[in-house]
Design a protein around this motif. Structure first.
Motif, short mmCIF file in Angstrom:
data_model
loop_
_atom_site.label_atom_id
_atom_site.label_comp_id
_atom_site.label_asym_id
_atom_site.label_seq_id
_atom_site.Cartn_x
_atom_site.Cartn_y
_atom_site.Cartn_z
N LYS B 44 0.83 -1.21 0.00
CA LYS B 44 0.00 0.00 0.00
C LYS B 44 0.86 1.26 0.00
O LYS B 44 0.64 2.19 -0.78
CB LYS B 44 -0.94 0.00 1.23
N THR B 45 1.85 1.30 0.90
CA THR B 45 2.66 2.51 1.01
C THR B 45 3.52 2.70 -0.24
O THR B 45 3.65 3.82 -0.75
CB THR B 45 3.52 2.47 2.28
N ALA B 46 4.08 1.61 -0.75
CA ALA B 46 4.88 1.70 -1.98
C ALA B 46 4.02 2.21 -3.13
O ALA B 46 4.47 3.03 -3.95
CB ALA B 46 5.47 0.33 -2.32
N LEU B 47 2.78 1.74 -3.20
CA LEU B 47 1.88 2.20 -4.26
C LEU B 47 1.59 3.69 -4.11
O LEU B 47 1.56 4.44 -5.09
CB LEU B 47 0.57 1.40 -4.22
N ILE B 52 2.06 9.16 -5.90
CA ILE B 52 2.35 10.57 -5.60
C ILE B 52 3.31 11.14 -6.64
O ILE B 52 3.09 12.22 -7.18
CB ILE B 52 2.93 10.69 -4.17
N GLU B 53 4.35 10.36 -6.96
CA GLU B 53 5.31 10.84 -7.97
C GLU B 53 4.62 11.01 -9.33
O GLU B 53 4.82 11.99 -10.02
CB GLU B 53 6.48 9.86 -8.10
N ALA B 54 3.80 10.02 -9.69
CA ALA B 54 3.18 10.04 -11.02
C ALA B 54 2.16 11.17 -11.16
O ALA B 54 1.95 11.69 -12.26
CB ALA B 54 2.51 8.69 -11.30
N LEU B 55 1.53 11.54 -10.05
CA LEU B 55 0.45 12.54 -10.12
C LEU B 55 0.94 13.95 -9.78
O LEU B 55 0.16 14.91 -9.81
CB LEU B 55 -0.69 12.16 -9.17
N LEU B 139 -5.76 -4.44 -2.40
CA LEU B 139 -4.53 -4.94 -3.00
C LEU B 139 -4.36 -6.41 -2.70
O LEU B 139 -4.61 -6.87 -1.58
CB LEU B 139 -3.30 -4.19 -2.44
N LEU B 140 -3.92 -7.15 -3.71
CA LEU B 140 -3.56 -8.56 -3.54
C LEU B 140 -2.19 -8.73 -4.18
O LEU B 140 -2.06 -8.62 -5.40
CB LEU B 140 -4.60 -9.44 -4.24
N LEU B 197 -0.26 -4.52 -11.40
CA LEU B 197 0.73 -3.45 -11.46
C LEU B 197 1.93 -3.75 -10.57
O LEU B 197 1.89 -4.63 -9.71
CB LEU B 197 0.09 -2.11 -11.04
N SER B 198 2.98 -3.02 -10.81
CA SER B 198 4.15 -3.05 -9.94
C SER B 198 4.50 -1.61 -9.59
O SER B 198 4.71 -0.78 -10.48
CB SER B 198 5.33 -3.72 -10.65
N ALA B 199 4.54 -1.34 -8.30
CA ALA B 199 4.89 0.01 -7.87
C ALA B 199 6.39 0.24 -8.00
O ALA B 199 6.85 1.37 -8.04
CB ALA B 199 4.46 0.22 -6.42
#
Ligand SMILES: Nc1nc2c(ncn2[C@@H]2O[C@H](COP(=O)(O)OP(=O)(O)OP(=O)(O)O)[C@@H](O)[C@H]2O)c(=O)[nH]1
Ligand SMILES: [Zn+2]
Ligand SMILES: [Zn+2]
Ligand SMILES: [Zn+2]
Lengths: 115, 221
Positions: B44-47, B52-55, B139-140, B197-199
């Motif tokens: 969750k935190t990595a995502l 945050i960076e992407a947006l 998330l899974l 996805l992969s963060a």
């Protein structure tokens, strides 16, 4: 173990109902719990045993009615019972179903003593 | 003689009342609130860090994090220059609507687009508590096994999107099948999108970001 928080919410409400009706004591509490509520009845019961001490519901018997999971199929209209993790139509297998019951977490009734 | 009195109140009626109130706060400010739920360590935190960076420069975000003990997650988010409020739940295994309401007093919503709520890592307890969020993202991670939706139906039934995370590890996880995970979700009668996805290695982030943008647009409308 969120059942502790739910047990507290339960007793808070029972205490309010008893006070509103000016009851002297509560002797029974009946709940409706469905498997899709996320509440484990045994854990809720254990929490309740601790929490009821020194409340108006100290001697109230807790009755938990387990509700069946019921679904209606969007595709063929069939209503059927289902397992909590298999909410597909019993007749045609469609996964487009509506939950009719099974997520209940309700206080159905309380038994009050007056006077 | 005891007198039976019908009640028919939800056990969590008080929580649900506060959740509705929280939602009014969000709506008044045009903020979309996204509740992230998963097992501990699903990413969750990595995502959030990657999102945050992407947006950055496009959408203004803030984060409320629930954690049992540490404030590591909040610090990781703040390091990205985003407001992050930590709710230390102590023994509690979930966030509830009152905790979010208290946190809102310390989280200015003005000018905000998205408020992320990172729930306590736990696939059971958080599922029962409405916080006032508009969307649930569950998330899974691929290391957990593709049968999680069948084992935790209450949580996955509530998902508005199921994020299959850490897909960069798929080459080492020969027995995780994204198709089986999706099928298990569909068995719950849930038609929500499945977003692999992969963060860490980028892949799949675009579909997730588009899902967030769409959620934001729908709130503004
Ligand atoms: N390979 C890989 N590792 C990841 C990815 N995302 C997260 N991780 C790792 O997984 C571990 C847990 O990630 P977190 O983001 O802290 O997970 P979390 O869900 O926030 O954890 P809690 O808040 O403790 O429940 C860390 O070691 C991350 O580096 C990913 O996309 N790929
Ligand atoms: Zn719990
Ligand atoms: Zn059918
Ligand atoms: Zn985290």
């Amino acid at each position: 173990m969120h059942e502790l928080a739910i047990g507290r919410a339960l007793l808070d409400q029972v205490v309010v109902v008893a006070a509103q009706r000016r009851a002297r004591a509560v002797t029974g509490i009946t709940l409706q719990i469905g498997p899709l509520s996320g509440i484990e009845p045994a854990l809720l019961r254990a929490a309740y045993e601790q929490l009821r001490i020194d409340t108006v519901a100290e001697h109230a018997r807790l009755v938990i009615t387990s509700m069946p999971v019921r679904i209606r199929c969007d595709a063929c209209g069939t209503e059927s019972n289902a397992a909590a993790n298999r909410l597909v139509c019993a007749r045609c297998g469609s996964a487009h179903t509506i939950l009719l019951g099974g997520d209940e977490m309700l206080i159905e009734s309380v038994d009050l003593i007056f006077g | 003689m005891a007198v039976p009195v019908k009640v028919m109140h939800g056990l969590l009626a008080e929580n649900d009342r506060i959740a509705r109130h929280n939602r009014e706060h969000f709506d008044r400010h045009g903020v979309v609130a996204i509740n992230l739920m998963s097992s501990p360590g699903a990413g969750k935190t990595a995502l959030l860090e990657a999102s945050i960076e992407a947006l950055r420069g496009e959408l203004d975000v803030a984060v409320i994090v629930g954690d049992l003990e540490t404030d590591n997650d909040a610090r990781r988010i703040r390091a990205r220059g985003v407001p992050a409020l930590q709710i230390t739940t102590g023994a509690a295994c979930h966030l509830d609507a009152a905790m979010i309401h208290d946190a809102l007093h310390h989280t200015p919503l003005e000018g905000l687009d998205i408020l992320f709520i990172e729930n306590v890592g736990n696939l059971v307890c958080p599922a029962s508590f409405d916080l006032g969020q508009h969307r649930n993202a569950v998330l899974l991670s691929v290391t957990e096994g593709d049968d999680k939706p069948a084992k935790y139906p209450v949580m996955f039934r509530a998902a508005d999107a199921m994020l299959v995370t850490k897909t960069d590890l798929l080459p080492c996880m020969e027995d995780f099948s994204e198709q089986r995970a999706s099928a298990a979700l569909r068995q719950l009668g849930n038609a929500a999108p499945v977003l692999p996805l992969s963060a860490r290695r980028g892949g799949g982030m675009d579909a997730w970001l588009d899902w967030l943008r769409a959620a934001k647009r729908e709130r503004r409308a």
